[in-house]
Design an enzyme around this catalytic site. Sequence first.
Site, mmCIF file in Angstrom:
data_model
loop_
_atom_site.group_PDB
_atom_site.id
_atom_site.type_symbol
_atom_site.label_atom_id
_atom_site.label_comp_id
_atom_site.label_asym_id
_atom_site.label_seq_id
_atom_site.Cartn_x
_atom_site.Cartn_y
_atom_site.Cartn_z
ATOM 1 N N GLU A 1 -89.385 32.588 65.801
ATOM 2 C CA GLU A 1 -88.013 32.951 66.167
ATOM 3 C C GLU A 1 -87.777 34.542 66.085
ATOM 4 O O GLU A 1 -86.978 35.090 66.865
ATOM 5 C CB GLU A 1 -86.865 32.318 64.881
ATOM 6 C CG GLU A 1 -85.455 32.815 65.090
ATOM 7 C CD GLU A 1 -84.888 33.985 64.661
ATOM 8 O OE1 GLU A 1 -83.804 34.257 64.935
ATOM 9 O OE2 GLU A 1 -85.747 34.906 64.043
ATOM 10 N N GLU A 2 -88.440 35.342 65.442
ATOM 11 C CA GLU A 2 -88.277 36.471 65.364
ATOM 12 C C GLU A 2 -88.899 37.414 66.418
ATOM 13 O O GLU A 2 -88.808 38.655 66.539
ATOM 14 C CB GLU A 2 -89.273 37.270 64.034
ATOM 15 C CG GLU A 2 -88.693 36.488 62.885
ATOM 16 C CD GLU A 2 -87.123 37.056 62.348
ATOM 17 O OE1 GLU A 2 -86.491 37.947 63.068
ATOM 18 O OE2 GLU A 2 -86.609 36.926 61.092
ATOM 19 N N HIS B 1 -85.980 28.588 60.971
ATOM 20 C CA HIS B 1 -87.346 29.120 61.479
ATOM 21 C C HIS B 1 -88.198 29.378 60.432
ATOM 22 O O HIS B 1 -87.878 29.779 59.407
ATOM 23 C CB HIS B 1 -87.247 30.297 62.397
ATOM 24 C CG HIS B 1 -86.659 31.906 61.976
ATOM 25 N ND1 HIS B 1 -87.279 32.484 61.235
ATOM 26 C CD2 HIS B 1 -85.213 31.980 61.885
ATOM 27 C CE1 HIS B 1 -86.522 33.602 60.612
ATOM 28 N NE2 HIS B 1 -85.074 33.053 61.135
ATOM 29 N N ASP C 1 -84.168 35.681 55.157
ATOM 30 C CA ASP C 1 -84.292 35.056 56.488
ATOM 31 C C ASP C 1 -85.750 34.671 56.607
ATOM 32 O O ASP C 1 -86.474 35.388 57.228
ATOM 33 C CB ASP C 1 -84.239 36.508 57.423
ATOM 34 C CG ASP C 1 -84.014 36.613 58.645
ATOM 35 O OD1 ASP C 1 -83.901 35.258 59.110
ATOM 36 O OD2 ASP C 1 -84.452 37.506 59.335
ATOM 37 N N GLU D 1 -79.407 30.136 59.008
ATOM 38 C CA GLU D 1 -79.556 31.591 59.021
ATOM 39 C C GLU D 1 -78.690 32.145 57.920
ATOM 40 O O GLU D 1 -77.570 31.555 57.521
ATOM 41 C CB GLU D 1 -79.073 32.186 60.210
ATOM 42 C CG GLU D 1 -80.269 31.947 61.181
ATOM 43 C CD GLU D 1 -81.415 32.701 61.451
ATOM 44 O OE1 GLU D 1 -81.755 33.697 60.349
ATOM 45 O OE2 GLU D 1 -82.192 32.833 62.593
ATOM 46 N N ASP E 1 -90.849 31.665 60.256
ATOM 47 C CA ASP E 1 -91.347 32.960 60.591
ATOM 48 C C ASP E 1 -90.702 33.778 59.957
ATOM 49 O O ASP E 1 -89.449 33.869 59.772
ATOM 50 C CB ASP E 1 -91.968 33.154 61.852
ATOM 51 C CG ASP E 1 -90.813 33.220 62.750
ATOM 52 O OD1 ASP E 1 -89.917 32.365 62.837
ATOM 53 O OD2 ASP E 1 -90.720 34.151 63.724
ATOM 54 N N HIS F 1 -84.631 41.605 57.442
ATOM 55 C CA HIS F 1 -85.406 42.643 58.113
ATOM 56 C C HIS F 1 -85.500 43.835 57.121
ATOM 57 O O HIS F 1 -86.102 44.898 57.779
ATOM 58 C CB HIS F 1 -85.229 43.080 59.325
ATOM 59 C CG HIS F 1 -85.448 41.771 60.428
ATOM 60 N ND1 HIS F 1 -84.842 42.069 61.792
ATOM 61 C CD2 HIS F 1 -85.346 40.392 60.307
ATOM 62 C CE1 HIS F 1 -84.779 40.740 62.214
ATOM 63 N NE2 HIS F 1 -85.216 40.012 61.369
#
Length: 383
Positions: A144-145, A80, A112, A169, A82, A355
């Site tokens: 995705e997030e 992903h 990530d 990932e 984003d 995150h």
Amino acid sequence: MKNKLPPFIEIYRALIATPSISATEEALDQSNADLITLLADWFKDLGFNVEVQPVPGTRNKFNMLASTGQGAGGLLLAGHTDTVPFDDGRWTRDPFTLTEHDGKLYGLGTADMKGFFAFILDALRDVDVTKLAKPLYILATADEETSMAGARYFAETTALRPDCAIIGEPTSLQPVRAHKGHISNAIRIQGQSGHSSDPARGVNAIELMHDAIGHILQLRDNLKERYHYEAFTVPYPTLNLGHIHGGDASNRICACCELHMDIRPLPGMTLNELNGLLNDALAPVSERWPGRLTVDELHPPIPGYECPPNHQLVEVVEKLLGAKTEVVNYCTEAPFIQTLCPTLVLGPGSINQAHQPDEYLETRFIKPTRELITQVIHHFCWH
């Protein structure tokens, strides 16, 4: 041309410098168009055909599919584009400036998972794509997030059926073949307000919710008893009551109460099955108080995912890495890509960095990740 491709660290730097934040809050949400353009240009330079796909229901977001080679099957490498928003007060570095210090690459998306595309591009420098026996696909998704809208839409609309897929990932290069899903719902009960001195003249939504919670907790116990998957550290579906709010004053009968809950289903449990179990659990309350209880999705649900443990992809990757596949509790886009072909989750960096402020990827992952990507391309696309 390959000689137009920037050095690995400059690719990485450009990806991190291009913001692509996903957020449910519109003020924070950003398009990924600039990042998709970067990737599309680089893959075109490597001789790939590139398709950019607008993703419906998003704020100007796109998927990108780069493809090369002919015929059926082949390999799909996916990730992903984003990132999550960042807490400016907790970062000690500029999130959009790639910085290297003490064996770590810092920046928002280093682990990530924008960095995965830098690894793919760098590995492809040494691959003659004109000699591939089977096609190679690179998928870059949006959102995705938050909603996973990009992967959902791609899986629903594509005719591709590769032999297998790897989603990059951050797994610390430990292959993952299964994870739980995620369902989050809002239970809302509408009562009838009134003065607390005369309870019979109202319907107290908090009292109805108390009844509903009892049935939900019984469902939680039933899930734990009925379903089991030994490989998970928590080997049963979990159900959590995460947020509740109701009423506005101590002397008013509560007119509305809302509960937010989530369920983490095991692979193999369908979303329809879970929704049915939840509705059955709440049926006594709904039947006693018609029209007062509703159940709504807080976020689009994500099913559990599992790649067959005896699939060739699992055997090949376990042999290349010298490590057995694992199962994890967090969610990825794998359930959607798995509808197209057997899929593993495998990439550089630690999920513990996802995150987090001052997110980083350790430089020790650079060499083995590049080697792994080269090896899987050779195995699944050259033979």
